[in-house]
Structure formats: C-alpha cells, structure tokens
Design an enzyme around this catalytic site. Structure first.
Site, PDB file in Angstrom:
ATOM      1  CD  GLN A   7      41.923  -8.545  42.322  1.00  0.00           C
ATOM      2  OE1 GLN A   7      42.733  -9.037  41.542  1.00  0.00           O
ATOM      3  NE2 GLN A   7      41.123  -7.556  41.982  1.00  0.00           N
ATOM      4  CE1 TYR A  10      32.480  -3.489  34.596  1.00  0.00           C
ATOM      5  CE2 TYR A  10      33.071  -1.342  35.487  1.00  0.00           C
ATOM      6  CZ  TYR A  10      32.623  -2.114  34.433  1.00  0.00           C
ATOM      7  OH  TYR A  10      32.326  -1.520  33.242  1.00  0.00           O
ATOM      8  CG  ASP A  33      30.150  -8.295  40.116  1.00  0.00           C
ATOM      9  OD1 ASP A  33      31.340  -7.908  40.214  1.00  0.00           O
ATOM     10  OD2 ASP A  33      29.821  -9.290  39.446  1.00  0.00           O
ATOM     11  CG  ASP A  70      38.739  -3.906  39.772  1.00  0.00           C
ATOM     12  OD1 ASP A  70      39.563  -4.049  38.851  1.00  0.00           O
ATOM     13  OD2 ASP A  70      38.741  -4.633  40.788  1.00  0.00           O
ATOM     14  CB  CYS A 103      43.085  -6.728  34.918  1.00  0.00           C
ATOM     15  SG  CYS A 103      41.538  -7.015  34.051  1.00  0.00           S
TER      16      CYS A 103
HETATM   17  N1  SAH Z   1      36.575  -5.290  42.390  1.00  0.00           N
HETATM   18  C1  SAH Z   1      36.540  -6.701  42.604  1.00  0.00           C
HETATM   19  C2  SAH Z   1      36.219  -7.502  41.361  1.00  0.00           C
HETATM   20  C3  SAH Z   1      37.015  -7.179  40.125  1.00  0.00           C
HETATM   21  S1  SAH Z   1      36.839  -8.354  38.848  1.00  0.00           S
HETATM   22  C4  SAH Z   1      37.806  -7.182  43.254  1.00  0.00           C
HETATM   23  O1  SAH Z   1      38.774  -6.454  43.374  1.00  0.00           O
HETATM   24  O2  SAH Z   1      37.837  -8.338  43.685  1.00  0.00           O
HETATM   25  C5  SAH Z   1      35.633  -7.635  37.798  1.00  0.00           C
HETATM   26  C6  SAH Z   1      34.217  -7.892  38.237  1.00  0.00           C
HETATM   27  O3  SAH Z   1      33.370  -7.289  37.266  1.00  0.00           O
HETATM   28  C7  SAH Z   1      33.799  -9.344  38.310  1.00  0.00           C
HETATM   29  O4  SAH Z   1      33.317  -9.595  39.598  1.00  0.00           O
HETATM   30  C8  SAH Z   1      32.683  -9.480  37.255  1.00  0.00           C
HETATM   31  O5  SAH Z   1      31.644 -10.328  37.677  1.00  0.00           O
HETATM   32  C9  SAH Z   1      32.190  -8.068  37.143  1.00  0.00           C
HETATM   33  N2  SAH Z   1      31.569  -7.648  35.886  1.00  0.00           N
HETATM   34  C10 SAH Z   1      31.840  -8.044  34.629  1.00  0.00           C
HETATM   35  N3  SAH Z   1      31.125  -7.310  33.757  1.00  0.00           N
HETATM   36  C11 SAH Z   1      30.399  -6.420  34.476  1.00  0.00           C
HETATM   37  C12 SAH Z   1      29.492  -5.373  34.137  1.00  0.00           C
HETATM   38  N4  SAH Z   1      29.206  -5.101  32.873  1.00  0.00           N
HETATM   39  N5  SAH Z   1      28.962  -4.664  35.136  1.00  0.00           N
HETATM   40  C13 SAH Z   1      29.265  -4.913  36.435  1.00  0.00           C
HETATM   41  N6  SAH Z   1      30.116  -5.893  36.806  1.00  0.00           N
HETATM   42  C14 SAH Z   1      30.679  -6.633  35.840  1.00  0.00           C
END
Ligand code: SAH
Length: 488
Positions: free
Chosen positions: A321, A350, A371, A419, A446
């Site tokens: 973040q 995610y 992820d 997320d 988001c």
């Molecule tokens: N929860 C984490 C990341 C959130 S950002 C935090 O708070 O830092 C969203 C994340 O989803 C990213 O890391 C991206 O790589 C991942 N992502 C995108 N599409 C996805 C999918 N279909 N399945 C799993 N992860 C995914």
C-alpha cells in the site's frame, strides 16, 4: 499499481500517472452529440455534483458536462474539450463564483497530471466527497437494503500530505539537455517535470532529485521514446516509513547501464539514506513500466517495512500500500470488521505480500492466502518465516482458481477477507464464496463502483453491517472502503 504487477491497479503503475483516469470513454457510435455544440465553445455552467473521478458535473441543455477542477455549487465559464453523444467534457475557463472550500493547490501542476484531482478542495470536504462516492455507487447498483446501510464518515489523515512511500517517475531529456523526471500530462505522453511533490514522503523526492542531477552530470543516456534509444526509462524510489530503508530502482531499456560505476560511487557518497539499489530491465517500446529481469546493483536486495508490529521484506516489484500510516488504519478496520475468534481458519484473498493475513495469524488457527504474482507470494511466505509465524501459507494463483480448489479439498474457512484490484470479484470467486458461505466476510475495496456491483450478489446471502471508508490517497479522487458482512 498494479503497476508493478502487483499493484492493485495496474493502470496506476503501467502508466506514468498516479492512477488511471476512468472517465467515460468515447465510442464511435456516440460521436454525434444530442445538441449542437463544438469543441472550443464556451458557456456558463453551474456545478451540481462531483463525479467518481473528482470532476465537477453540470448540465448544458440537459447534457452532462464533466469539468475537472470545478467544484459542487461553483459557477464557471467552461470551454468544451470533447463532444460525445450523451455528454461533454470541458475545462474551466474562469471560475465566476468559487465556493469557500476551494483552496490553492500546493502543486502547481495539479490540474495537469493525474493523482491530484482534489487538491483544490479543502481536506474535510475531500473526505465528504469520498463518503458520497460510496453512497452514489450504492444508489447506482442498489444492492439489497442499500438505503439503510451504515456508511460511516471517511477516516482521514491529520496531515494529508507527504504520505506517499513510492515515487515512480518517467525520465526524459529535454531539448536543452536537462534531465527531467515526473509524470505524463493526462491523456498524453508529454512529461511534466516534478521538482517537488507535496504528497510524496520528502525523502523520496530528495533522492529522486539527486538521482536526476547525477544522471545529468554523468550524461547517462536517457531513454528516447520516439527513437527507442537511450537507456534510463523510469526511476523508482520507495521508502519504508517505519525503518528508514530506501530502495532505488533504475528501469532501463537494456541491461547495459553506462557510467554505472560512477553513479554508484556518487550515490554511496551523496545518498547514504539509500539502502538498496536495483535495476530492472524492460526493453523496447511498451506501455508496461516493469520488465521481467531485475538485477541487484548495490546494498540489500530488499527493504523492510514494519506494520502493526510485524516486519515485511519487500522486493523491488512487491506490492505494498502506498500510504503506510493509513495502511495501519485500514488493516485495523479490516481486523475489527472481521472480528476473528480464537481458533478460526481464515483466507486472505488477493494477499500481496501477506500483510493482512499475517496480521491475523496470532489469533487464527490457520491462515491461507493467494496472489497471482509469484514474487509477492514468495515474499509473503518469507515474511511469515521472518516473523516466526508457522500457521500461514501463501500460494500462487488466482483467487477464483485457488479458493474453489481448497474448497474441493475440504478446506472450509470460517472467515474470508477479499482485497481485489479495481475490477472487483471474479464471478467464479463470487460463486465459491457464496457456496463456502464463511461465517465472517470482509470486503476491502479500492473501487466503490465494483464494490456496489459485487454487493448486489453478496447481499443475497449476507447483510452489510457497515461500510467504513479510509482515505488512503489524500488529494486524489481514490476511495478505499472496508465492508463488514454477516450471514443473513
Ligand atoms: N492485500 C494486499 C494486496 C492488495 S492489492 C495488501 O493490502 O497489500 C491486490 C492484489 O491482488 C495484488 O497483489 C494483485 O497482484 C492481486 N491480484 C490481482 N488479480 C488477482 C486474482 N485474480 N487472484 C488473486 N490475486 C490477484
């Protein structure tokens, strides 16, 4: 930020703006306007409300007019910049009547590059805007019972500047030979040099400008997009707010980095705060910022950030973040909303580098996360080990593939946190969540639009207890929200 790949919103990283602009797109069918109006035409306009991208919206002969930089209740003379069938875009020619909440932006280029959409609006009103955007999105999609949702006031920052831990600036050489680093002007590839930037953590700008000076002094070849020549394309500076680590990444057109030795010597001498120096190779003309090869130039390979009492090692491309102070607020809200009981199993979907799941590992019996980015998952597992956590495990794969697989193998989590990126939940994941029917469910979003859309299905089985928005990106129109859901 999906930008690096793990960034949450690829567009944010893949383009050189702070984020993608999601104003309605023109399509061919829409080229003839409903009323006679031309580009360049000026007329007075009263702004009725704010749109999801922070632009003012007024009506000209019943056509919606989107005006960046104009605020609700203001009267402006606007100039049409593009014409579509059902709406117009315009720019402010002159504000005739400003509202008292209009403020002078700290960044002189705020109206030219993405990521500063609300810098002319006083901060308390920015927070109101973000809560309103959540409400507007709910009204558009009408998930079950939406009129009665507890949409809580947005949690903001005491000082809504200097928060951004990462500067990812394009580098170009001007005609007079000076090296510039900044962001593209909206809808263009014209670089706007950013000598200062009020939302960046000061150390990121200090390092950035010193690097620009060094590149210029040493005459390191700068990338030229038109001829696909030169070397340095992008500079990335990321700082850890709670450890003082700073990482620099040179993103280059080829593995060769001329004057590398002198550059590293000068950095060692003038930039002692930099703890990690990396190079990422991304050859050729491409809209992606990051390439596949990352090389280690000096110092550590990772930087360490501390959040909520845990340490997180971050490789160059790992997502984190962008606002460390508000990340703690966001994760606290997520934890509170999840209200995990001792011994429960939880999925961190995610997961990025595992920040959310690892912060729940103390109370949970087991944490699993996934992820799509292999480096992020490797970081997540390494971060579990780094913090002595043995009951958390992360896998590479999409949430929509991995969760159904776990369910088939008999793993039925008591709690799920999702997320997702701006696109929201994949249908397959939605179906699996509804089938697994976890007792506890928290949605961190988001993008209020996809959140409201996803809530339409989720509220068939779940009730929305409340929506708590958190301002992760002051001065921008971005809105992040935590939703607590309970089984009906
Ligand atoms: N929860 C984490 C990341 C959130 S950002 C935090 O708070 O830092 C969203 C994340 O989803 C990213 O890391 C991206 O790589 C991942 N992502 C995108 N599409 C996805 C999918 N279909 N399945 C799993 N992860 C995914």
């Amino acid at each position: 930020m999906r930008y690096d790949n793990h960034q949450r919103d690829h567009s944010r990283n893949d383009r050189a703006g702070f984020h993608n602009d999601r104003r309605p797109r023109r399509n061919r069918r829409e080229e003839t306007p409903q009323v006679a109006v031309e580009v360049g035409q000026r007329f007075p306009l009263t702004i009725k409300r704010m749109g999801i991208n922070g632009e003012g919206i007024g009506y000209y002969k019943r056509m919606a007019v989107f005006v960046p930089g104009a605020l609700t209740d203001e009267e402006a003379v606007v100039e049409v910049t593009s014409v579509a069938h059902r709406y117009l875009r315009a720019k402010v020619h002159r504000i005739r009547k400003a509202i008292p909440h209009r403020v002078e932006p700290r960044d002189s280029y705020a109206d030219r590059v993405g990521g500063f959409e609300l810098e002319h609006l006083a901060y308390p009103q920015q927070l109101q805007f973000k809560r309103d955007i959540v409400r507007q999105s709910l009204e558009r999609y009408e998930p079950r019972g939406y009129q009665d949702y507890d949409v809580r006031p947005t949690l903001g920052m005491a000082d809504p500047y200097g928060y951004r831990n990462k500067a990812q600036f394009q580098v170009r050489q001007a005609d007079d030979g000076t090296v510039q680093a900044g962001l593209y002007a909206e809808r263009s590839h014209d670089l706007v040099d950013l000598p200062t930037c009020s939302v960046q953590m000061p150390v990121t700008m200090t390092v950035m400008r010193a690097l620009v000076q060094m590149l210029q002094d040493l005459q390191v070849p700068i990338y030229d997009e038109e001829h696909n020549s030169g070397i340095v394309k992008t500079l990335v500076v990321r700082a850890a707010a709670n450890t003082d680590d700073v990482q620099v990444v040179f993103i280059t057109n080829s593995q060769k980095l001329p004057h590398k030795h002198q550059l590293l010597l000068r950095m060692a001498d003038e930039l002692p705060q930099v703890t990690s120096i990396m190079q990422n190779v991304n050859p050729g003309k491409t809209s992606l910022i990051w390439g596949d090869t990352t090389l280690h130039l000096a110092g550590e390979e990772t930087i360490t950030e501390k959040l909520g009492g845990l340490a997180f090692k971050l490789s160059a491309r790992a997502f984190l973040q962008l606002n460390p102070a508000q990340t703690e607020v966001l994760y606290n809200e997520a934890r509170k909303a999840l209200d995990l009981q001792e011994g429960m199993t939880v999925v961190d979907a995610y997961s990025g580098v595992g920040t959310i799941g690892l912060s729940l590992a103390g109370i949970a019996q087991e944490v699993r996360g996934m992820d799509v980015i292999p480096e992020a998952v490797a970081d997540a597992n390494a971060n579990a080990a780094l913090n002595g956590i043995t009951n958390a495990h992360y896998e590479v794969g999409t949430a929509e593939d991995v969760l159904p697989q776990w369910a088939m193998d008999g793993f039925r989590p008591d709690a799920i946190v999702v997320d997702p990126p701006r696109t929201g939940l994949d249908q397959n994941l939605m179906d699996t969540i509804l089938a697994v029917h976890p007792q506890k469910l928290v949605y961190i979003s988001c993008n209020p639009s996809t959140l409201a859309k996803d809530l339409v299905e989720l509220t068939e089985d779940y009730r929305v207890d409340y929506i708590q928005s958190v301002d992760m990106m002051p001065q921008t129109a971005r809105c992040e929200a935590v939703v607590k859901l309970s089984q009906r």
